[in-house]
Design a protein around this motif. Sequence first.
Motif, PDB file in Angstrom:
ATOM      1  N   HIS A   1      -0.433  -0.301   3.374  1.00 14.22           N
ATOM      2  CA  HIS A   1      -0.267   0.929   2.593  1.00 14.22           C
ATOM      3  C   HIS A   1       1.163   1.118   2.079  1.00 14.22           C
ATOM      4  N   GLY A   2       1.967   0.042   2.162  1.00 18.42           N
ATOM      5  CA  GLY A   2       3.259   0.029   1.473  1.00 18.42           C
ATOM      6  C   GLY A   2       4.418   0.650   2.206  1.00 18.42           C
ATOM      7  N   ALA A   3       4.289   0.886   3.519  1.00 16.61           N
ATOM      8  CA  ALA A   3       5.394   1.476   4.270  1.00 16.61           C
ATOM      9  C   ALA A   3       6.395   0.419   4.736  1.00 16.61           C
ATOM     10  N   ARG A   4       5.919  -0.813   4.966  1.00 10.10           N
ATOM     11  CA  ARG A   4       6.795  -1.882   5.439  1.00 10.10           C
ATOM     12  C   ARG A   4       6.450  -3.176   4.716  1.00 10.10           C
ATOM     13  N   THR A   5       7.395  -4.102   4.762  1.00  2.82           N
ATOM     14  CA  THR A   5       7.142  -5.419   4.194  1.00  2.82           C
ATOM     15  C   THR A   5       6.696  -6.356   5.315  1.00  2.82           C
ATOM     16  N   LEU A   6       6.335  -7.594   4.972  1.00  2.00           N
ATOM     17  CA  LEU A   6       5.904  -8.553   5.980  1.00  2.00           C
ATOM     18  C   LEU A   6       7.088  -9.071   6.784  1.00  2.00           C
TER      19      LEU A   6
ATOM     20  N   ILE B   1       4.764 -11.256  -1.981  1.00  2.00           N
ATOM     21  CA  ILE B   1       4.412 -10.566  -0.745  1.00  2.00           C
ATOM     22  C   ILE B   1       3.554  -9.343  -1.035  1.00  2.00           C
ATOM     23  N   ALA B   2       3.954  -8.570  -2.055  1.00  2.01           N
ATOM     24  CA  ALA B   2       3.211  -7.359  -2.405  1.00  2.01           C
ATOM     25  C   ALA B   2       1.781  -7.679  -2.844  1.00  2.01           C
TER      26      ALA B   2
ATOM     27  N   GLN C   1      -3.480  -6.930  -1.731  1.00  2.00           N
ATOM     28  CA  GLN C   1      -4.812  -6.940  -2.346  1.00  2.00           C
ATOM     29  C   GLN C   1      -5.778  -7.842  -1.576  1.00  2.00           C
ATOM     30  N   LYS C   2      -5.258  -8.507  -0.526  1.00  3.17           N
ATOM     31  CA  LYS C   2      -6.090  -9.439   0.245  1.00  3.17           C
ATOM     32  C   LYS C   2      -6.009  -9.097   1.734  1.00  3.17           C
TER      33      LYS C   2
END
Length: 282
Positions: free
Chosen positions: A41-46, A251-252, A256-257
């Motif tokens: 949900h876009g709060a952190r990156t991998l 990464i973003a 979608q997967k």
Amino acid sequence: MQNMSKDRDKILARVEESPELRTSYRHLSPPLRERFLDFLHGARTLSLVYDPFFKAIFDPRLHPERLSGLISSLLGIPVKVKEILPTEDRMLDGESLLIMDVLVELEDGSLTNVEIQKVPYAFPAERMTCYSSDLVMRQYARAKSLRGDKFSYRDMRKVYTIVIFENSAGNFHRMPEAYIHRGRVAFDTGLEMDFLQEYCLVALDVFRQISYAVDRNEQTAWLSLLVTETVEEAERLMTEYPWLEEIYREIAMLRQKPEEVLYMFSEALRIMDRNTVRYMVE
């Protein structure tokens, strides 16, 4: 904040609707569950210090320039990755508590082993020496196989052991301004001999304590990429180093997967569990 909470609930509902996703999700540890949901949900990156994520972004078959750039910046010399080699045929028994392990051959025939360690005392100097010796013997076997009766020890190439510590041991923190340490065999008389084995040790936790902007160079960019946690940090990093935008966009796209991302989280947990058991047995 409310919208992010709703997005998180939607993602969790989607996971619960799928028996396969639900089972994999519930097998994750609570911290990894949180990281999985936060990423989607876009709060952190991998977290690229984990094997599946690192190899997805630095896969030398797809992006040889990325791994070459990282290794070059750490060793302080320009290198080019030729191919990735299997690590399963390592001569040594047992493994340390690693969270990433990749072995590559460089363009000049040198071998480089890159490992990321979660627990510092799981990879002491003795084990590091054995791993480096293993690389030497691989190099020797390869050169003998290729050259046959024409083999000469001058056919041997360098072997580099790069160990990146997510959490480093106490002796690293006695030098708070140094987060990367390079070493080789040296004599107390100053005698110069070019030995095959070289080492590069990186303390990511020491690096985190130093402002990213202290040394604005490619090495700083790559290490910052490895330690970045939040989307805000990623945006600041892309402002400093625009060439990293391609990686963060990649990464973003993984958002979608969710099935693929959940599989990578599950694989990361499997690797950690396996190596924890082996380490505890030792």
